[in-house]
Design an enzyme around this catalytic site. Structure first.
Site, PDB file in Angstrom:
ATOM      1  N   TYR A   1     -51.695  70.216  -0.720  1.00 62.01           N
ATOM      2  CA  TYR A   1     -51.825  71.091  -1.890  1.00 62.01           C
ATOM      3  C   TYR A   1     -52.172  72.521  -1.483  1.00 62.01           C
ATOM      4  O   TYR A   1     -51.443  73.464  -1.805  1.00 62.01           O
ATOM      5  CB  TYR A   1     -52.885  70.519  -2.846  1.00 62.01           C
ATOM      6  CG  TYR A   1     -53.367  71.486  -3.909  1.00 62.01           C
ATOM      7  CD1 TYR A   1     -52.471  72.098  -4.790  1.00 62.01           C
ATOM      8  CD2 TYR A   1     -54.721  71.793  -4.039  1.00 62.01           C
ATOM      9  CE1 TYR A   1     -52.910  72.983  -5.764  1.00 62.01           C
ATOM     10  CE2 TYR A   1     -55.162  72.679  -5.015  1.00 62.01           C
ATOM     11  CZ  TYR A   1     -54.257  73.274  -5.866  1.00 62.01           C
ATOM     12  OH  TYR A   1     -54.688  74.161  -6.820  1.00 62.01           O
TER      13      TYR A   1
ATOM     14  N   LYS B   1     -49.747  75.884  -1.530  1.00 60.23           N
ATOM     15  CA  LYS B   1     -50.162  77.009  -2.386  1.00 60.23           C
ATOM     16  C   LYS B   1     -50.305  78.282  -1.542  1.00 60.23           C
ATOM     17  O   LYS B   1     -49.960  79.381  -2.003  1.00 60.23           O
ATOM     18  CB  LYS B   1     -51.486  76.703  -3.094  1.00 60.23           C
ATOM     19  CG  LYS B   1     -51.367  75.729  -4.247  1.00 60.23           C
ATOM     20  CD  LYS B   1     -50.546  76.235  -5.425  1.00 60.23           C
ATOM     21  CE  LYS B   1     -51.293  77.173  -6.316  1.00 60.23           C
ATOM     22  NZ  LYS B   1     -50.509  77.594  -7.501  1.00 60.23           N
TER      23      LYS B   1
END
Length: 492
Positions: free
Chosen positions: A239, A243
């Site tokens: 994640y 990002k």
């Protein structure tokens, strides 16, 4: 140079906003706030992942408007609610993993690109353990498609890209509000090639399909690949890695666009608006609170004196709105941390104490009527003590069960396999959350503080767009707002 912010309400009047990722937690709060405080906003285009208009309209109804969050707006509008919503909101079926955001209707695409004043990008998969192919498509290449679409929007004044403070990886100390740049060894990673990562995924998927791998095997392999690639470049999970890559693409592709990168820390339930305690979905620390309140968490692994950087969702949305207006009025770039660790730190010890106090006073009652008793947790301050704890409490009995199972001709096979599976799941979760339980970083928010000061000085409605963490009384918030909100909306 101090930034002129000016009136948010005046800015919103007559504006058209494209909201990408409109079914997300923050997106819904943003949407509700804008419609409630400035009903004279011209239009909000909501890009929803859907195959056609019908399924997009159904997602709007079921996943957005049907939520308690919209009760206040509904009451305020009364019988006009439906007509107001249909006048202000235009649902757009699309998909950011494709060029042109997957907008199939060329007339609609033309409408959006000719009318949009502001783009808010809240689309992301926030699952730490996401498949690498999915996370890369959404969090990284999705950003590439959004940036190229933004350049087609002729009236665009500002693009707000919502990221996460944890793009910093496992850094410690004071973490600055500086951008991540591709190939920059200071703020990025030398040798990191985003297209090569995409190629790696494609090749791996091809190999797996050639071997005749099952859907489950492909899923596991893609999850493992994400973690491995993140670790190679110094990030703890898929994640935050994807990002961070997304932020690098924003910087690389922005050209002359005025871009805001907003990095919230751990987003918690609403402090005040539209009402206190609204929350949806489980966020990092909330999963701890839920399993603890249900009596299923007996030990805490982590630095009990460490800082939990929490910030209520309505404060994040207010910061988005203030930054949006500031950068639309004075086009330039800005990176903002929205958190509490510098100005009003909350520690794990306090978080633990509030949970104990709350669930002792208002214990959770199971469906069968039994009352859950909570107690003080065993605090494990390092991985070695956690492994010892797991070994004594679970692995030794499991070994005993294995022996008995063998002696009794696999009589306990089901029990053994289930217990073994649960232990593996816990170990994986611990590995995923470990970086945050021992996190030693503090998020500098100097840019955000300057934004707050400019807002105070330049006629901004700061009572309506509050985002100062110094206002937080953590004990009052957890005991009277956040934990009751979790019990109401999350406990099942």
């Amino acid at each position: 140079m101090a930034q002129e912010v000016g009136s948010i309400l005046n800015f919103l009047e007559g504006k058209t906003i494209l909201v990408i990722g409109a079914t997300g937690f923050l997106a819904k709060i943003f949407l509700e706030k804008v419609l409630r405080v400035q009903p004279n906003v011209k239009k909000l285009f909501l890009l929803l992942r859907a195959s056609d208009d019908k399924s997009a309209a159904s997602r709007l109804q079921n996943e957005i408007l049907a939520k308690d969050l919209f009760n206040l707006l509904n009451e305020k509008m009364g019988t006009n609610f439906k007509s107001f919503i249909s006048e202000k909101l235009t649902v757009v079926p699309g998909d950011i993993t494709f060029e042109d955001l997957g907008l199939k209707d060329s007339i609609l695409r033309e409408d959006i690109s000719s009318q949009t004043d502001v783009i808010i990008n809240l689309a992301a998969t926030t699952n730490f353990d996401e498949r690498y192919d999915i996370a890369l498509d959404l969090n990284t290449f999705g950003v590439k498609h959004i940036m190229s679409f933004a350049k087609q929007c002729i009236r665009l004044k500002v693009l707000v890209h919502v990221s996460t403070a944890y793009v910093c990886g496992e850094k410690s100390g004071l973490i600055l509000e500086s951008p991540y740049l591709l190939g920059d060894s200071l703020n990025g990673v030398a040798g990191l090639d985003i297209n090569a990562e995409k190629k790696l995924v494609t090749e791996k998927l091809g190999e797996l399909q050639e071997k005749g791998a099952t859907e489950h095997e492909i899923k596991v392999a893609m999850k493992d690949l994400g973690i491995t690639r993140a670790n190679v470049y110094g990030w703890p999970n898929t994640y935050v890695f994807t990002k961070a890559l997304g932020e690098m693409l924003v910087e690389k592709l922005k050209g002359n666009l005025s871009v805001v990168i907003l990095r919230p820390a751990i987003v918690t339930s609403t402090l005040r608006e539209p009402f206190p305690g609204w929350v949806e979905g489980l966020r990092t620390i909330d999963s701890l609170a839920v399993v603890y309140g249900k009596g299923k968490l007996t030990c805490f692994l982590g630095d009990i004196n460490g800082v939990v950087d929490a910030i209520p969702a309505d404060m994040v949305v207010n910061a988005m709105l203030v930054a949006m207006v500031a950068h639309a009025n004075q086009p330039r770039d800005g990176v903002y941390h929205v958190g509490s660790s510098v100005r009003n730190p909350l520690r794990y010890q306090s978080f633990h104490d509030y949970g104990l106090k709350y669930f002792k006073a208002k214990p959770w009652i199971n469906k069968d009527g039994t009352v859950v008793k909570v107690g003080k947790m065993t605090i494990l301050t390092n991985m070695a003590s956690f492994q010892r704890y797991i070994f004594i409490r679970y692995l030794l009995p499991l070994k005993g069960l294995k022996l008995v199972n063998t002696a009794l001709c696999q009589y306990f096979q089901g029990t053994y396999l289930e217990l073994n599976r649960k232990i593996q799941v816990v170990m994986r979760l611990v590995e995923l959350y470990r970086p945050y339980l021992f996190f030693k970083g503090i998020f500098d928010d100097l840019n955000t503080e300057k934004l707050r000061m400019s807002a105070r000085q330049s006629g901004t409605e700061i009572d309506l767009f509050y985002f100062d963490p110094k206002e937080m009384d953590w004990e009052d918030y957890f005991m009277n707002t956040h934990l009751p909100g979790l019990v109401k909306y999350i406990f099942k």
